[in-house]
Design a protein around this motif. Structure first.
Motif, mmCIF file in Angstrom:
data_model
loop_
_atom_site.group_PDB
_atom_site.id
_atom_site.type_symbol
_atom_site.label_atom_id
_atom_site.label_comp_id
_atom_site.label_asym_id
_atom_site.label_seq_id
_atom_site.Cartn_x
_atom_site.Cartn_y
_atom_site.Cartn_z
ATOM 1 N N PRO A 1 1.046 11.011 -4.634
ATOM 2 C CA PRO A 1 0.267 10.208 -5.572
ATOM 3 C C PRO A 1 1.131 9.372 -6.514
ATOM 4 O O PRO A 1 2.122 9.852 -7.061
ATOM 5 N N GLY A 2 0.728 8.103 -6.688
ATOM 6 C CA GLY A 2 1.436 7.222 -7.609
ATOM 7 C C GLY A 2 2.900 7.099 -7.261
ATOM 8 O O GLY A 2 3.301 7.105 -6.101
ATOM 9 N N ASP A 3 3.719 6.980 -8.274
ATOM 10 C CA ASP A 3 5.172 6.963 -8.096
ATOM 11 C C ASP A 3 5.786 8.293 -8.519
ATOM 12 O O ASP A 3 6.976 8.382 -8.786
ATOM 13 N N LEU B 1 -8.141 11.475 3.806
ATOM 14 C CA LEU B 1 -8.484 10.061 3.909
ATOM 15 C C LEU B 1 -9.127 9.484 2.659
ATOM 16 O O LEU B 1 -8.932 8.305 2.344
ATOM 17 N N ALA B 2 -9.916 10.286 1.959
ATOM 18 C CA ALA B 2 -10.707 9.712 0.865
ATOM 19 C C ALA B 2 -11.046 10.763 -0.181
ATOM 20 O O ALA B 2 -10.949 11.970 0.057
ATOM 21 N N ARG C 1 0.858 -1.178 0.000
ATOM 22 C CA ARG C 1 0.000 0.000 0.000
ATOM 23 C C ARG C 1 0.895 1.229 0.000
ATOM 24 O O ARG C 1 1.960 1.225 0.609
ATOM 25 N N GLN C 2 0.435 2.257 -0.685
ATOM 26 C CA GLN C 2 1.261 3.455 -0.842
ATOM 27 C C GLN C 2 0.427 4.690 -0.591
ATOM 28 O O GLN C 2 -0.717 4.795 -1.036
ATOM 29 N N GLY C 3 0.994 5.639 0.155
ATOM 30 C CA GLY C 3 0.288 6.872 0.462
ATOM 31 C C GLY C 3 1.246 7.905 1.030
ATOM 32 O O GLY C 3 2.396 8.005 0.601
ATOM 33 N N SER D 1 -5.578 12.023 -5.133
ATOM 34 C CA SER D 1 -5.688 10.680 -5.693
ATOM 35 C C SER D 1 -5.386 9.681 -4.591
ATOM 36 O O SER D 1 -5.206 10.056 -3.431
ATOM 37 N N GLN D 2 -5.304 8.413 -4.954
ATOM 38 C CA GLN D 2 -5.110 7.368 -3.959
ATOM 39 C C GLN D 2 -3.847 7.600 -3.119
ATOM 40 O O GLN D 2 -3.827 7.336 -1.922
ATOM 41 N N GLY D 3 -2.800 8.105 -3.721
ATOM 42 C CA GLY D 3 -1.554 8.330 -2.995
ATOM 43 C C GLY D 3 -1.591 9.487 -2.027
ATOM 44 O O GLY D 3 -0.626 9.715 -1.294
ATOM 45 N N ASN D 4 -2.694 10.243 -1.996
ATOM 46 C CA ASN D 4 -2.828 11.329 -1.029
ATOM 47 C C ASN D 4 -3.332 10.849 0.317
ATOM 48 O O ASN D 4 -3.326 11.619 1.285
ATOM 49 N N ALA D 5 -3.786 9.611 0.410
ATOM 50 C CA ALA D 5 -4.280 9.095 1.691
ATOM 51 C C ALA D 5 -3.194 9.211 2.749
ATOM 52 O O ALA D 5 -2.063 8.780 2.546
#
Length: 249
Positions: A171-173, A226-227, A88-90, A206-210
């Motif tokens: 976010p992402g890589d 969070l979301a 998991r990445q954030g 985006s997902q990586g900002n969690a």
């Protein structure tokens, strides 16, 4: 007591009182050497000085844990897949430089066996999960406190709808990214998060900002992202971070 002795005593009493006031007013976040009493608001037309000052406090988070689902790679034989690690990445935010405390999203580290914090200067530090909150979806990590930069926490009630805010995540890589928006609503709920006092904003995430930072124009942390839902970002207020501090004692 002579007049000169009286004035000398009065001077040191004033200095002691001032020192005590500064300590009491320093807030929850300790070890914040690069941020001292910067309370002025930055102009939204040039955010570069603000971002440069606070961005070292935001880190990338990578966590690995065993897969929870049972997957079959040979249906006829019925053998399960060999055990594998799920990544998991954030992001996370350093909230105490002296103690090495980092706050992140619980969704990233729940069930993880290995957690790494990637600093802006390139260092990758092993992180230990100290305490988690399922309700608020936040967790407090600890890393070796070596030349860290921390972000100051703001206080509840210091935020209004329409206030400009920054989101800093991973976010992402791509590495660290910064986006700008406004507070769209307060006291919101979001599916999957039990806390119903969330901050809703229109910052692009985006997902990586969690686990990343939601920051006001004074450079203070106001929430942990969070979301994302329906184009809006949802962050838990910093009060949830203070609860982690108490639980970690």
């Amino acid at each position: 007591m002579s007049r000169s002795s009286f004035y000398h005593s009065l001077k040191w009493t004033g200095v002691s009182a001032l020192s005590l006031a500064l300590v009491l007013g320093s807030g929850v976040c300790r070890g914040n050497e690069f941020y001292r009493e910067h309370t002025e608001a930055f102009s939204t037309t040039n955010l570069a000085p603000l971002v440069k000052r606070i961005s070292p406090a935001v880190v990338g988070i990578r966590a690995w844990g065993m897969r929870s689902e049972s997957r079959i790679y040979d249906p006829e034989a019925g053998f399960p897949d060999p055990p594998g690690l799920r990544e998991r990445q954030g992001a996370g935010v350093v909230v105490d430089a002296l103690a090495g405390f980092i706050v992140t999203a619980n969704q990233l580290v729940a069930g993880a066996t290995v957690v790494k914090a990637q600093l802006q200067d390139g260092r990758a530090l092993d992180a230990l999960v100290l305490v988690r909150s399922d309700r608020d979806d936040v967790a407090l990590l600890r890393v070796e406190p070596d030349h860290l930069r921390a972000m100051t926490l703001d206080y509840a009630g210091a935020l209004d709808v329409g206030d400009p805010v920054l989101a800093i995540g991973n976010p992402g890589d791509w590495g660290q990214s910064v986006t700008l928006g406004i507070v769209s609503a307060l006291h919101r709920s979001c599916p999957g998060i039990a806390n119903t006092d969330l901050i809703q904003s229109d910052v692009r995430v985006s997902q990586g900002n969690a686990g990343g930072a939601l920051v006001n124009m004074q450079g203070k942390l106001i929430g942990v992202v969070l979301a994302r839902r329906s184009g809006f970002a949802f962050a838990v207020p910093v009060d949830a971070v203070r609860k982690l501090f108490v639980a970690a004692q």
